[in-house]
Write a protein that holds these residues in place. Structure first.
Motif, short mmCIF file in Angstrom:
data_model
loop_
_atom_site.label_atom_id
_atom_site.label_comp_id
_atom_site.label_asym_id
_atom_site.label_seq_id
_atom_site.Cartn_x
_atom_site.Cartn_y
_atom_site.Cartn_z
N VAL A 75 0.82 -1.21 0.00
CA VAL A 75 0.00 0.00 0.00
C VAL A 75 0.85 1.27 0.00
CG1 VAL A 75 -1.76 1.31 1.27
CG2 VAL A 75 -1.96 -1.17 1.05
N ALA A 76 1.92 1.29 0.78
CA ALA A 76 2.76 2.50 0.84
C ALA A 76 3.48 2.77 -0.47
CB ALA A 76 3.79 2.35 1.97
N ALA A 77 3.50 1.79 -1.37
CA ALA A 77 4.19 1.93 -2.65
C ALA A 77 3.23 2.20 -3.80
CB ALA A 77 5.00 0.67 -2.94
N THR A 78 2.06 2.74 -3.48
CA THR A 78 1.09 3.07 -4.52
C THR A 78 0.26 4.27 -4.08
OG1 THR A 78 -0.61 2.13 -5.98
CG2 THR A 78 -0.64 1.42 -3.70
N ARG A 79 -0.31 4.96 -5.06
CA ARG A 79 -1.18 6.10 -4.82
C ARG A 79 -2.34 6.02 -5.79
NH1 ARG A 79 1.92 6.19 -1.33
NH2 ARG A 79 2.90 7.91 -0.22
N PRO A 80 -3.55 6.44 -5.34
CA PRO A 80 -4.70 6.42 -6.24
C PRO A 80 -4.84 7.72 -7.05
CG PRO A 80 -5.41 7.01 -4.04
CD PRO A 80 -3.93 6.75 -3.96
N VAL A 81 -5.54 7.61 -8.16
CA VAL A 81 -5.94 8.79 -8.92
C VAL A 81 -7.10 9.46 -8.21
CG1 VAL A 81 -6.87 9.62 -11.12
CG2 VAL A 81 -5.15 7.80 -11.10
N ASP A 82 -8.05 8.66 -7.70
CA ASP A 82 -9.24 9.17 -6.99
C ASP A 82 -10.03 10.17 -7.83
OD1 ASP A 82 -9.59 7.78 -4.60
OD2 ASP A 82 -8.24 9.07 -3.47
N HIS A 83 -10.38 9.77 -9.06
CA HIS A 83 -11.23 10.63 -9.89
C HIS A 83 -12.52 10.95 -9.15
CE1 HIS A 83 -9.00 11.13 -13.52
NE2 HIS A 83 -8.83 9.83 -13.68
N LEU A 130 -8.99 -0.84 -2.89
CA LEU A 130 -8.40 -1.69 -1.85
C LEU A 130 -9.37 -2.76 -1.41
CD1 LEU A 130 -6.57 0.94 0.40
CD2 LEU A 130 -5.52 -0.67 -1.20
N GLU A 131 -10.62 -2.37 -1.19
CA GLU A 131 -11.64 -3.34 -0.75
C GLU A 131 -11.88 -4.41 -1.81
OE1 GLU A 131 -14.92 -0.79 0.25
OE2 GLU A 131 -13.80 0.14 1.90
N ALA A 132 -11.91 -4.00 -3.08
CA ALA A 132 -12.14 -4.97 -4.16
C ALA A 132 -10.95 -5.92 -4.30
CB ALA A 132 -12.39 -4.23 -5.48
N MET A 133 -9.74 -5.40 -4.14
CA MET A 133 -8.56 -6.27 -4.22
C MET A 133 -8.56 -7.28 -3.08
SD MET A 133 -5.48 -3.75 -5.55
CE MET A 133 -5.95 -2.20 -4.79
N ARG A 134 -8.91 -6.82 -1.89
CA ARG A 134 -8.99 -7.72 -0.73
C ARG A 134 -10.05 -8.79 -0.98
NH1 ARG A 134 -9.36 -4.10 3.03
NH2 ARG A 134 -7.20 -4.17 3.71
N ALA A 135 -11.19 -8.38 -1.51
CA ALA A 135 -12.28 -9.33 -1.79
C ALA A 135 -11.86 -10.37 -2.85
CB ALA A 135 -13.53 -8.59 -2.25
N ALA A 136 -10.95 -9.98 -3.74
CA ALA A 136 -10.47 -10.90 -4.79
C ALA A 136 -9.43 -11.88 -4.26
CB ALA A 136 -9.90 -10.11 -5.95
N GLY A 137 -9.00 -11.68 -3.01
CA GLY A 137 -8.03 -12.60 -2.42
C GLY A 137 -6.65 -12.03 -2.20
N ALA A 138 -6.44 -10.76 -2.59
CA ALA A 138 -5.12 -10.14 -2.39
C ALA A 138 -4.92 -9.82 -0.92
CB ALA A 138 -5.00 -8.87 -3.22
N ARG A 139 -3.66 -9.84 -0.53
CA ARG A 139 -3.29 -9.41 0.81
C ARG A 139 -2.88 -7.95 0.72
NH1 ARG A 139 -2.10 -14.84 0.47
NH2 ARG A 139 -2.71 -16.05 2.28
N ILE A 140 -3.53 -7.13 1.51
CA ILE A 140 -3.28 -5.69 1.48
C ILE A 140 -2.34 -5.38 2.62
CG2 ILE A 140 -4.34 -3.41 1.48
CD1 ILE A 140 -5.19 -5.28 -0.88
N ASP A 141 -1.07 -5.15 2.28
CA ASP A 141 -0.03 -4.97 3.29
C ASP A 141 0.14 -3.50 3.61
OD1 ASP A 141 0.66 -7.73 3.61
OD2 ASP A 141 1.56 -7.64 1.62
N GLU A 142 -0.61 -3.05 4.62
CA GLU A 142 -0.59 -1.65 5.03
C GLU A 142 0.75 -1.25 5.61
OE1 GLU A 142 -3.25 0.42 4.70
OE2 GLU A 142 -4.89 -0.98 4.29
N ALA A 143 1.41 -2.16 6.33
CA ALA A 143 2.65 -1.81 7.02
C ALA A 143 3.88 -2.11 6.19
CB ALA A 143 2.72 -2.58 8.33
N ALA A 144 3.72 -2.73 5.05
CA ALA A 144 4.88 -3.16 4.27
C ALA A 144 5.62 -1.99 3.65
CB ALA A 144 4.43 -4.14 3.18
#
Length: 190
Positions: free
Chosen positions: A159-167, A176-190
């Motif tokens: 997460v710290a290595a990405t930024r959204p466009v947020d149109h 983030l929620e959709a990626m988590r729902a797809a099975g990705a691990r969202i590493d907030e502290a990484a």
């Protein structure tokens, strides 16, 4: 971070290019803030002798994603231009695996895995787990994470290595929620 990496891991950097950083043709807000985080991950991957994949938009000048050619984006990352180059501060290894996407005029290829052969290449190399960062969290990174999960990789978003466009306000959080729902691990502290 380096402690997290294992022998069947790979680091995938998505679209860390001049046109997508501040001052570029289609900048992601605060996009250059990903560089220190990505560079630390690159150093850890190199120390562990793991592959580093650098994915880039490599568009023709009349690409379908551009305004004026039916798309929503300003012209950006036109191949062989300074805007398409990887950001100078990105500490890529001497020989990264470079993957070009969006190379055909009438096909967008948002994901790093969309018609690029990347999934097959990583499977052939025995890669089981992928760590992803880059630009932008709610567009190309999002699509790449979803496709990596679908291709059978244990997929981690740094997460710290990405930024959204947020149109639209909240697009990044929804991604983030959709990626988590797809099975990705969202590493907030990484």
């Amino acid at each position: 971070m380096g402690d997290n990496l294992g022998p069947n891991d790979c680091l995938v950097l998505v679209d860390v290019q001049n046109d997508l950083c501040p001052g570029g043709a289609s900048p992601v807000p605060d996009g250059d803030a990903v560089l220190p985080v990505l560079n630390a991950w690159i150093r850890a991957a190199r120390a562990a002798d793991l592959p580093v994949v650098a994915v880039r938009d490599w568009h023709p000048a009349d690409h379908c994603s551009f305004r004026g050619h039916g798309g929503d984006w300003p012209p950006h990352c036109v191949r062989e231009t300074p805007g398409a180059a990887f950001v100078a501060g990105l500490e890529l290894p001497t020989e990264p695996i470079v993957v070009d996407k969006g190379t055909v005029r009438d096909r967008d290829n948002v994901s790093a895995f969309d018609d690029t052969g990347l999934a097959g290449l990583l499977h052939e190399r025995g890669i089981e787990r992928i760590w992803i960062g880059g630009l932008a969290q709610d567009t190309t990174v999002y699509a790449s994470v979803i496709d990596a999960c679908e291709a059978g990789f244990e997929t981690h978003l740094i997460v710290a290595a990405t930024r959204p466009v947020d149109h639209r306000p909240g697009d990044g959080q929804r991604a983030l929620e959709a990626m988590r729902a797809a099975g990705a691990r969202i590493d907030e502290a990484a």
